[in-house]
Design an enzyme around this catalytic site. Structure first.
Site, mmCIF file in Angstrom:
data_model
loop_
_atom_site.group_PDB
_atom_site.id
_atom_site.type_symbol
_atom_site.label_atom_id
_atom_site.label_comp_id
_atom_site.label_asym_id
_atom_site.label_seq_id
_atom_site.Cartn_x
_atom_site.Cartn_y
_atom_site.Cartn_z
ATOM 1 N N ARG A 137 0.787 -1.087 -0.072
ATOM 2 C CA ARG A 137 -0.055 0.089 0.058
ATOM 3 C C ARG A 137 1.086 1.480 0.048
ATOM 4 O O ARG A 137 0.753 1.862 -0.377
ATOM 5 C CB ARG A 137 -1.201 0.284 1.347
ATOM 6 C CG ARG A 137 -2.497 -1.260 1.035
ATOM 7 C CD ARG A 137 -2.879 -0.802 2.425
ATOM 8 N NE ARG A 137 -3.567 -0.454 2.855
ATOM 9 C CZ ARG A 137 -4.199 0.652 3.987
ATOM 10 N NH1 ARG A 137 -4.171 -0.593 4.675
ATOM 11 N NH2 ARG A 137 -5.096 0.912 4.120
ATOM 12 N N SER B 105 -27.439 -29.922 -5.360
ATOM 13 C CA SER B 105 -28.091 -30.771 -7.296
ATOM 14 C C SER B 105 -28.871 -30.436 -7.847
ATOM 15 O O SER B 105 -29.786 -30.343 -6.772
ATOM 16 C CB SER B 105 -27.370 -31.852 -6.743
ATOM 17 O OG SER B 105 -27.055 -32.252 -8.220
ATOM 18 N N LYS C 131 -26.772 -34.141 -1.967
ATOM 19 C CA LYS C 131 -25.377 -33.579 -2.360
ATOM 20 C C LYS C 131 -25.609 -32.453 -1.353
ATOM 21 O O LYS C 131 -26.489 -31.294 -1.796
ATOM 22 C CB LYS C 131 -25.379 -33.644 -3.688
ATOM 23 C CG LYS C 131 -25.113 -35.198 -3.783
ATOM 24 C CD LYS C 131 -24.419 -34.596 -5.580
ATOM 25 C CE LYS C 131 -22.827 -34.498 -5.237
ATOM 26 N NZ LYS C 131 -22.223 -33.808 -7.097
ATOM 27 N N ASN D 76 -22.831 -29.325 -2.296
ATOM 28 C CA ASN D 76 -21.586 -29.425 -3.037
ATOM 29 C C ASN D 76 -20.752 -28.298 -1.897
ATOM 30 O O ASN D 76 -21.129 -27.852 -1.536
ATOM 31 C CB ASN D 76 -21.650 -29.375 -4.099
ATOM 32 C CG ASN D 76 -22.300 -30.327 -5.467
ATOM 33 O OD1 ASN D 76 -21.579 -30.792 -5.470
ATOM 34 N ND2 ASN D 76 -23.656 -30.416 -6.256
ATOM 35 N N ARG E 13 7.792 5.919 -23.353
ATOM 36 C CA ARG E 13 6.398 4.815 -23.454
ATOM 37 C C ARG E 13 6.216 4.555 -24.177
ATOM 38 O O ARG E 13 6.682 3.473 -24.797
ATOM 39 C CB ARG E 13 5.555 6.709 -23.519
ATOM 40 C CG ARG E 13 5.121 7.256 -23.421
ATOM 41 C CD ARG E 13 4.592 7.823 -21.948
ATOM 42 N NE ARG E 13 3.345 7.533 -22.447
ATOM 43 C CZ ARG E 13 2.968 8.931 -22.882
ATOM 44 N NH1 ARG E 13 3.378 10.341 -22.916
ATOM 45 N NH2 ARG E 13 1.463 8.597 -23.188
#
Length: 451
Positions: A185, A277, A283, A285, A316
């Site tokens: 930063r 699912s 399921k 997931n 540049r």
């Protein structure tokens, strides 16, 4: 409209999307133009009245974004059509003031400095979210500091560790990233102001004075020299965010593997419509893990683009600078997406301690063979102890009897280790090495940061 519009909410965050939105991107360029006019006036280069009119007109909502997008294709960058519109708007209020819009600067000065302002916002956002993630990981490490689980190497059961140690490992990496972000930063908060070829020739002897006045208004540092073709600062943002998403991906990979049905030691937070699912009602997931891993796989090639774009020509660049424009915001947005998903997942992670213990017992005690061999070696030597325990492991596997039962029936073992001693050795809590100490060391590092 392409499909990426539909998936952007998955692969970004509201905060980061706002930072790199068209509105904020244009406003940041206008902020640079306003500060430039004020700096020029402060040094007597342009009239104060002209600077006031220019600054008043630097409002993004008054800009025609579609025109900028269309004209940028011919102009080669966004600043040229933006400055054209700004000049026209200033001219409506004060034709004389319009002469001083963008005085002494080049398009890259405006675009790069605006990017720096956006990166300050982005890194602030990352810093705050990282702190939240670190706190969640610290809570996890502390709560499960003594919870035994299987450590795994080469995807196989190895030796017992603690879930607290695993969480502490995640936290330790995040703490290092907090240090990197803090340093970054400062390093990236640098003005870009060099004029056409990096010499500020158009401002003569007043160039440095204007640069300092401009930097002061934007709260940026003044570099030793303009950095138009030296891209290490912005590329370091890319590489640091690349490291960050790599760590996020590692954590998500760990969690997703522990979520497998056959292991089932942890699970993502439960929420309506989450992780289901389309065809299999049973399921759950690991959707957050999937998004984090996807982001961590997309970022490295983008980081590679930033690294490749560093090789720029003379004062540049031709192509290299332009390659950064969309690349760095994409990296930031993907990092933000991974961080947001991971933070939410860790904050609500469900841990099944009983299943962790059951998985330790899955091999019938074979994973404790090293502990037994080490204890016996003190009496009969390492080689003999290894041979005896290896034979016992083979017998346990062949007969489907636990290793502890095999050893308890072997007089050669009982001669040195009675059944109570063996019971202690087969308790994973007595074979955790420095797991608790390592966890505590990381937690102390985290605690010191919060003081």
């Amino acid at each position: 409209m392409n499909t990426s519009y539909l998936t952007r909410a998955i692969f970004s965050s509201e905060g980061m999307s706002s930072i790199f939105s068209p509105l904020n991107s244009v406003q940041r360029m206008l902020d640079v133009e306003a500060a430039l006019a004020q700096a020029l006036a402060a040094e007597g280069v342009i009239p104060q009245d002209a600077a006031a009119v220019i600054a008043d007109c630097c409002v993004a909502k008054n800009i025609d974004f579609d025109t900028i997008a269309r004209e940028a294709r011919q102009a080669g960058n966004l600043a040229i059509p933006l400055i054209r519109q700004l000049t026209a708007q200033v001219g409506v209020h004060d034709p004389e003031a319009a002469k001083y819009v963008h005085w002494g600067a080049t398009s890259q000065d405006v675009i790069d400095t605006a990017l720096v302002l956006q990166l300050q916002e982005a890194l602030q956002w990352v810093s705050e979210e990282l702190a939240t993630l670190a706190n969640a990981l610290a809570r996890l490490a502390l709560r499960y500091r003594k919870t035994p689980m299987m450590g795994r190497t080469w995807m196989q059961q190895a030796l017992p560790i603690t879930f607290g140690l695993r969480a502490a490992g995640w936290l330790d990496a995040v703490l290092r990233h907090q240090d990197r972000i803090a340093i970054l930063r400062n390093q990236v908060s640098v003005l870009q102001f060099g004029g056409a070829a990096g010499s500020l020739a158009s401002l003569g002897d007043q160039g440095l004075a204007v640069a300092h006045a401009l930097a002061s208004r934007l709260e940026l540092a003044v570099p030793a020299a303009p950095w138009h073709a030296h891209r290490d600062r912005v590329t370091e943002v890319a590489t640091t965010l690349g490291l960050l998403t790599g760590t996020f991906g590692k954590i998500a990979r760990d969690v997703s593997l522990q979520m497998q049905t056959e292991i089932a030691e942890v699970s993502e937070p439960v929420a309506q419509g989450r992780g289901g699912s389309s065809t299999m009602p049973h399921k759950r997931n690991p959707v957050a893990c999937a998004m984090v891993i996807a982001a961590s796989e997309r970022v490295p090639p983008l980081v590679s683009t930033m690294l490749s774009a560093m090789v720029q020509e003379h004062e540049r660049a031709l192509g290299g600078w332009q390659a950064e424009w969309d690349t760095l915001p994409q990296i930031a947005e993907l990092t933000a997406a991974a961080l947001s998903q991971l933070r939410d997942m860790i904050e609500g992670l469900q841990v099944d301690e009983a299943r962790m213990r059951a998985n330790i017992n899955l091999t019938g005690g074979l994973v404790m063979a090293e502990a037994i061999s080490l204890a016996l070696s003190q009496h009969i030597g390492r080689a003999a102890a290894h041979e005896l325990v290896e034979a016992a492991c083979e017998k346990a596997s062949r007969t489907s009897v636990t290793l502890q039962d095999v050893l308890c029936a072997d007089d050669r073992v009982l001669q040195y280790l009675n059944t109570d001693a063996l019971a202690t050795l087969f308790d994973p809590a007595h074979h955790l090495g420095q797991a608790l100490a390592f966890t505590d060391r990381v937690l102390e590092l985290h605690r010191q940061r919060k003081i």
